[in-house]
Design a protein around this motif. Structure first.
Motif, PDB file in Angstrom:
ATOM      1  N   ALA A 163      -5.628   2.798 -10.177  1.00  0.00           N
ATOM      2  CA  ALA A 163      -4.574   2.076 -11.131  1.00  0.00           C
ATOM      3  C   ALA A 163      -5.104   1.222 -11.883  1.00  0.00           C
ATOM      4  O   ALA A 163      -5.783   0.043 -11.445  1.00  0.00           O
ATOM      5  N   PHE A 164      -4.741   1.013 -13.172  1.00  0.00           N
ATOM      6  CA  PHE A 164      -5.132  -0.109 -14.061  1.00  0.00           C
ATOM      7  C   PHE A 164      -4.268  -1.286 -14.002  1.00  0.00           C
ATOM      8  O   PHE A 164      -3.211  -1.052 -13.622  1.00  0.00           O
ATOM      9  N   LEU A 165      -4.940  -2.323 -13.654  1.00  0.00           N
ATOM     10  CA  LEU A 165      -4.049  -3.547 -13.133  1.00  0.00           C
ATOM     11  C   LEU A 165      -4.129  -4.696 -14.320  1.00  0.00           C
ATOM     12  O   LEU A 165      -5.365  -5.057 -14.748  1.00  0.00           O
ATOM     13  N   ILE A 166      -2.855  -5.109 -14.919  1.00  0.00           N
ATOM     14  CA  ILE A 166      -3.024  -6.255 -15.830  1.00  0.00           C
ATOM     15  C   ILE A 166      -2.444  -7.268 -15.012  1.00  0.00           C
ATOM     16  O   ILE A 166      -1.304  -7.348 -14.471  1.00  0.00           O
ATOM     17  N   TYR A 167      -3.189  -8.551 -14.981  1.00  0.00           N
ATOM     18  CA  TYR A 167      -2.640  -9.822 -14.296  1.00  0.00           C
ATOM     19  C   TYR A 167      -2.302 -10.845 -15.344  1.00  0.00           C
ATOM     20  O   TYR A 167      -3.143 -11.294 -16.116  1.00  0.00           O
ATOM     21  N   ILE A 168      -1.072 -11.337 -15.091  1.00  0.00           N
ATOM     22  CA  ILE A 168      -0.601 -12.331 -16.122  1.00  0.00           C
ATOM     23  C   ILE A 168      -1.162 -13.571 -15.478  1.00  0.00           C
ATOM     24  O   ILE A 168      -0.743 -14.238 -14.422  1.00  0.00           O
ATOM     25  N   SER A 169      -1.888 -14.390 -16.398  1.00  0.00           N
ATOM     26  CA  SER A 169      -2.369 -15.795 -15.978  1.00  0.00           C
ATOM     27  C   SER A 169      -1.951 -16.546 -16.933  1.00  0.00           C
ATOM     28  O   SER A 169      -0.920 -16.445 -17.697  1.00  0.00           O
ATOM     29  N   SER A 170      -2.363 -17.999 -16.984  1.00  0.00           N
ATOM     30  CA  SER A 170      -1.706 -19.160 -17.592  1.00  0.00           C
ATOM     31  C   SER A 170      -2.835 -19.735 -18.588  1.00  0.00           C
ATOM     32  O   SER A 170      -4.014 -19.725 -18.303  1.00  0.00           O
ATOM     33  N   ASP A 171      -2.439 -20.552 -19.805  1.00  0.00           N
ATOM     34  CA  ASP A 171      -3.066 -21.395 -20.487  1.00  0.00           C
ATOM     35  C   ASP A 171      -3.659 -22.706 -19.581  1.00  0.00           C
ATOM     36  O   ASP A 171      -4.465 -23.440 -19.988  1.00  0.00           O
ATOM     37  N   TYR A 172      -2.852 -22.650 -18.575  1.00  0.00           N
ATOM     38  CA  TYR A 172      -2.884 -23.931 -17.527  1.00  0.00           C
ATOM     39  C   TYR A 172      -4.355 -23.909 -16.879  1.00  0.00           C
ATOM     40  O   TYR A 172      -4.471 -24.710 -15.979  1.00  0.00           O
ATOM     41  N   VAL A 173      -5.037 -22.867 -16.812  1.00  0.00           N
ATOM     42  CA  VAL A 173      -6.442 -22.850 -16.292  1.00  0.00           C
ATOM     43  C   VAL A 173      -7.365 -23.928 -17.146  1.00  0.00           C
ATOM     44  O   VAL A 173      -8.411 -24.158 -16.737  1.00  0.00           O
ATOM     45  N   PHE A 174      -6.953 -24.272 -18.326  1.00  0.00           N
ATOM     46  CA  PHE A 174      -7.776 -25.427 -19.044  1.00  0.00           C
ATOM     47  C   PHE A 174      -6.985 -26.585 -18.892  1.00  0.00           C
ATOM     48  O   PHE A 174      -6.058 -26.857 -18.811  1.00  0.00           O
ATOM     49  N   LYS A 187       0.827  -1.269   0.176  1.00  0.00           N
ATOM     50  CA  LYS A 187       0.017  -0.088   0.144  1.00  0.00           C
ATOM     51  C   LYS A 187       0.980   1.165  -0.111  1.00  0.00           C
ATOM     52  O   LYS A 187       0.534   2.063  -0.771  1.00  0.00           O
ATOM     53  N   GLU A 188       2.067   1.221   0.750  1.00  0.00           N
ATOM     54  CA  GLU A 188       2.642   2.479   0.835  1.00  0.00           C
ATOM     55  C   GLU A 188       3.480   2.579  -0.498  1.00  0.00           C
ATOM     56  O   GLU A 188       3.833   3.764  -0.786  1.00  0.00           O
ATOM     57  N   PHE A 189       3.897   1.501  -0.947  1.00  0.00           N
ATOM     58  CA  PHE A 189       4.601   1.586  -2.185  1.00  0.00           C
ATOM     59  C   PHE A 189       3.876   2.212  -3.395  1.00  0.00           C
ATOM     60  O   PHE A 189       4.363   3.286  -4.147  1.00  0.00           O
ATOM     61  N   ILE A 190       2.862   1.768  -3.357  1.00  0.00           N
ATOM     62  CA  ILE A 190       1.734   2.310  -4.588  1.00  0.00           C
ATOM     63  C   ILE A 190       1.385   3.582  -4.269  1.00  0.00           C
ATOM     64  O   ILE A 190       1.186   4.340  -5.120  1.00  0.00           O
ATOM     65  N   CYS A 191       0.908   4.056  -3.144  1.00  0.00           N
ATOM     66  CA  CYS A 191       0.551   5.216  -2.760  1.00  0.00           C
ATOM     67  C   CYS A 191       1.543   6.376  -3.054  1.00  0.00           C
ATOM     68  O   CYS A 191       1.366   7.499  -3.271  1.00  0.00           O
ATOM     69  N   GLU A 192       2.972   5.879  -2.682  1.00  0.00           N
ATOM     70  CA  GLU A 192       3.936   6.667  -3.074  1.00  0.00           C
ATOM     71  C   GLU A 192       4.286   6.944  -4.587  1.00  0.00           C
ATOM     72  O   GLU A 192       4.350   8.156  -5.084  1.00  0.00           O
ATOM     73  N   PHE A 193       4.233   5.927  -5.231  1.00  0.00           N
ATOM     74  CA  PHE A 193       4.714   6.073  -6.810  1.00  0.00           C
ATOM     75  C   PHE A 193       3.402   6.332  -7.597  1.00  0.00           C
ATOM     76  O   PHE A 193       3.632   7.022  -8.484  1.00  0.00           O
ATOM     77  N   LYS A 194       2.081   6.062  -7.191  1.00  0.00           N
ATOM     78  CA  LYS A 194       0.951   6.482  -7.965  1.00  0.00           C
ATOM     79  C   LYS A 194       1.232   6.019  -9.363  1.00  0.00           C
ATOM     80  O   LYS A 194       0.848   6.843 -10.356  1.00  0.00           O
ATOM     81  N   PRO A 195       0.934   4.647  -9.598  1.00  0.00           N
ATOM     82  CA  PRO A 195       1.106   4.266 -10.940  1.00  0.00           C
ATOM     83  C   PRO A 195      -0.121   4.340 -11.572  1.00  0.00           C
ATOM     84  O   PRO A 195      -1.232   4.395 -11.075  1.00  0.00           O
ATOM     85  N   HIS A 196      -0.218   4.613 -12.940  1.00  0.00           N
ATOM     86  CA  HIS A 196      -1.250   4.549 -13.825  1.00  0.00           C
ATOM     87  C   HIS A 196      -1.768   3.019 -14.198  1.00  0.00           C
ATOM     88  O   HIS A 196      -2.738   2.824 -14.356  1.00  0.00           O
ATOM     89  N   VAL A 197      -0.605   2.203 -14.283  1.00  0.00           N
ATOM     90  CA  VAL A 197      -1.031   1.160 -14.450  1.00  0.00           C
ATOM     91  C   VAL A 197       0.284  -0.055 -13.890  1.00  0.00           C
ATOM     92  O   VAL A 197       1.130   0.536 -13.565  1.00  0.00           O
ATOM     93  N   ILE A 198      -0.289  -1.320 -13.254  1.00  0.00           N
ATOM     94  CA  ILE A 198       0.425  -2.298 -12.510  1.00  0.00           C
ATOM     95  C   ILE A 198       0.339  -3.310 -13.477  1.00  0.00           C
ATOM     96  O   ILE A 198      -0.714  -3.920 -13.891  1.00  0.00           O
ATOM     97  N   VAL A 199       1.459  -3.801 -14.188  1.00  0.00           N
ATOM     98  CA  VAL A 199       1.706  -5.093 -14.745  1.00  0.00           C
ATOM     99  C   VAL A 199       2.124  -6.293 -13.787  1.00  0.00           C
ATOM    100  O   VAL A 199       3.331  -6.243 -13.476  1.00  0.00           O
ATOM    101  N   HIS A 200       1.167  -6.803 -13.165  1.00  0.00           N
ATOM    102  CA  HIS A 200       1.364  -8.013 -12.196  1.00  0.00           C
ATOM    103  C   HIS A 200       2.037  -9.474 -12.798  1.00  0.00           C
ATOM    104  O   HIS A 200       1.480 -10.085 -13.110  1.00  0.00           O
ATOM    105  N   CYS A 201       3.253  -9.621 -12.797  1.00  0.00           N
ATOM    106  CA  CYS A 201       3.861 -10.508 -13.469  1.00  0.00           C
ATOM    107  C   CYS A 201       4.678 -11.749 -12.490  1.00  0.00           C
ATOM    108  O   CYS A 201       4.987 -12.627 -12.787  1.00  0.00           O
ATOM    109  N   ALA A 202       4.681 -10.951 -11.219  1.00  0.00           N
ATOM    110  CA  ALA A 202       5.261 -11.724 -10.159  1.00  0.00           C
ATOM    111  C   ALA A 202       4.255 -13.182  -9.902  1.00  0.00           C
ATOM    112  O   ALA A 202       3.350 -13.021  -9.688  1.00  0.00           O
ATOM    113  N   ALA A 203       4.973 -14.419  -9.870  1.00  0.00           N
ATOM    114  CA  ALA A 203       4.250 -15.614  -9.722  1.00  0.00           C
ATOM    115  C   ALA A 203       5.242 -16.658  -9.483  1.00  0.00           C
ATOM    116  O   ALA A 203       6.088 -16.388 -10.016  1.00  0.00           O
TER     117      ALA A 203
END
Length: 335
Positions: A129-140, A79-95
Motif C-alpha cells: 500500500a502507498f502510505l501518506i504520512y501527515i507531518s508538520s511545519d514544526y519540524v523547523f 496487520k489484520e485490519f490492513i490485510c483484510e481491507f487491502k488498501p491501495h493507499v493509507i493516509v495516516h492522519c492520526a497523531a
C-alpha cells in the motif's frame, strides 16, 4: 463541482478547468484513513469518498458509530485490519498534534506519533500500500524561512521532534511512502477547540470584552479541504507514475498571518467589530516554544501541478458560520 463522462473527468474550480483522463479515475480503488474522526481525517475521508474511492476510516476514542475502531498501537490488530481491507493507499492522519499536550504526556504522544507510525509503515509496505504520512511545519525552528523539503530540520519542541522522528521511521520502513508536511489547519470543526485557528472565534464574537491576541508568531493557516485534495492528487499521480511520487512534500496556505490578523479576518468575514482585539507583539514567555516563522516552500508539489488553495476569508466563513452566535439576525448579510 465536477462533471463525469465515460472517457474523462472534468474538475471545475474558480478560474481553472482541469480535464483528467479516465485512467486517473479509480472507482475500484480502496483508501484507508487513520484518524478519520479528526479535523483533517474527516476531510480526507470525504475527499476520497466524493471521488468514488472505496474508503474506510478508522479511529480510536471517537470511532463508533461512524468509523471503524482501531488501536494503532496494537500491532496484530493493525496487520489484520490492513490485510483484510487491502488498501491501495493509507493516509495516516492520526497523531497527537497539540504541542502542550505532547510536552505534558511525552510517553503516550511518542507512542502514537512515532511507534504507531513505524508499525503502520512496516505493515503498509508488506501489503504493497502507498502510505501518506501527515507531518508538520514544526519540524523547523522558524528562524530562516522559507523551508524547502531538503532544509535541515531543527524542531524546538517535543511535538516537532516526534513528528520528525515519525517521518524518519516512515521512510526507513517503506519504499512506497510519502511525507506531507502541513502547517496549522482549520476547517469544518465539530467544536471550536478542534483547531488552533477556530478556537479564537468566541473571543472575536464577544466584543464586550477586550482580548489579547498573539501578533508575534507568523502562521500560514491552511484549509483541510485543500490538504485533502492534495492527498487525493498525490495518490492519483502515484497510481499513474509509481516511481515519481516518493519522499517528502509540503503544502501550505500562502497567506501569512499572526493569530491577531486571523482574528481580524474572522471579524471582517462576518461583519463583526474588531476594536476589542489587542495585538501582543512580544514573544510568549513560559509557554511551549514555537517557531517564529516556519514557512513551507511548496514548489515541489507545485511543479507537479498538484495543489489547491482556498482564500482564508472564504474558507473561514464556511467553517465558522454554524458557530455564529447571532446567526439568525445576521443571515441577511450573506443571503
Amino acid at each position: 463541482m465536477e462533471g463525469r463522462y465515460p472517457d474523462l473527468r472534468i474538475r471545475f474550480r474558480p478560474g481553472h478547468v482541469q480535464v483528467v483522463q479516465a485512467d486517473v479515475f479509480f472507482p475500484n480503488r480502496r483508501a484507508l484513513i487513520t484518524g478519520a474522526t479528526g479535523l483533517l481525517g474527516r476531510a480526507v475521508y470525504r475527499e476520497f469518498k466524493d471521488n468514488n474511492w472505496r474508503v474506510l476510516g478508522c479511529g480510536y476514542s471517537r470511532a463508533r458509530p461512524r468509523f471503524e475502531y482501531l488501536n494503532l498501537l496494537d500491532t496484530s490488530a493493525v496487520k489484520e485490519f490492513i490485510c483484510e481491507f487491502k488498501p491501495h493507499v493509507i493516509v495516516h492522519c492520526a497523531a497527537e498534534r497539540r504541542p502542550d499536550i505532547v510536552e505534558n504526556h511525552p510517553e503516550s504522544a511518542t507512542k502514537l506519533n512515532v511507534e504507531a507510525s513505524s508499525n503502520l509503515a512496516k505493515v503498509a509496505a508488506a501489503a504493497g500500500a502507498f502510505l501518506i504520512y501527515i507531518s508538520s511545519d514544526y519540524v523547523f525552528d522558524g528562524s530562516n524561512p522559507p523551508y524547502r523539503v531538503d532544509s535541515v530540520p531543527n524542531p524546538l519542541n517535543l511535538y516537532g521532534k516526534t513528528k520528525l522522528e515519525g517521518e524518519r521511521v516512515i521512510l526507513q520502513n517503506s519504499d512506497n511512502a510519502a511525507v506531507l508536511r502541513v502547517p496549522v489547519l482549520y476547517g469544518d470543526v465539530e467544536k471550536l477547540e478542534e483547531s488552533a485557528v477556530t478556537i479564537m472565534f468566541d473571543k472575536v464574537q464577544f466584543s464586550n470584552k477586550s482580548a489579547n491576541m498573539d501578533h508575534w508568531q507568523q502562521r500560514f493557516p491552511t484549509y483541510v479541504k485543500d490538504v485533502a485534495s492534495v492527498c487525493l492528487q498525490l495518490t492519483e499521480r502515484k497510481m499513474q507514475e509509481p516511481s515519481l511520487i516518493k519522499g517528502i512534500y509540503q503544502w501550505s496556505g500562502n497567506e501569512q498571518m499572526t493569530k491577531y490578523e486571523m482574528a481580524c479576518a474572522m471579524a471582517d468575514a462576518f461583519n463583526l467589530p474588531s476594536s476589542h482585539l489587542r495585538p501582543i507583539t512580544d514573544e510568549p514567555v513560559g509557554a511551549t516554544p514555537r517557531p517564529w516563522n516556519p514557512r513551507l516552500d511548496c514548489s515541489k508539489l507545485e511543479e507537479l501541478g498538484i495543489g489547491q488553495r482556498t482564500p482564508f476569508r472564504v474558507a473561514i466563513r464556511e467553517s465558522l458560520w454554524p458557530f455564529l452566535v447571532e446567526k439568525k439576525t445576521r443571515q441577511t448579510v450573506f443571503h
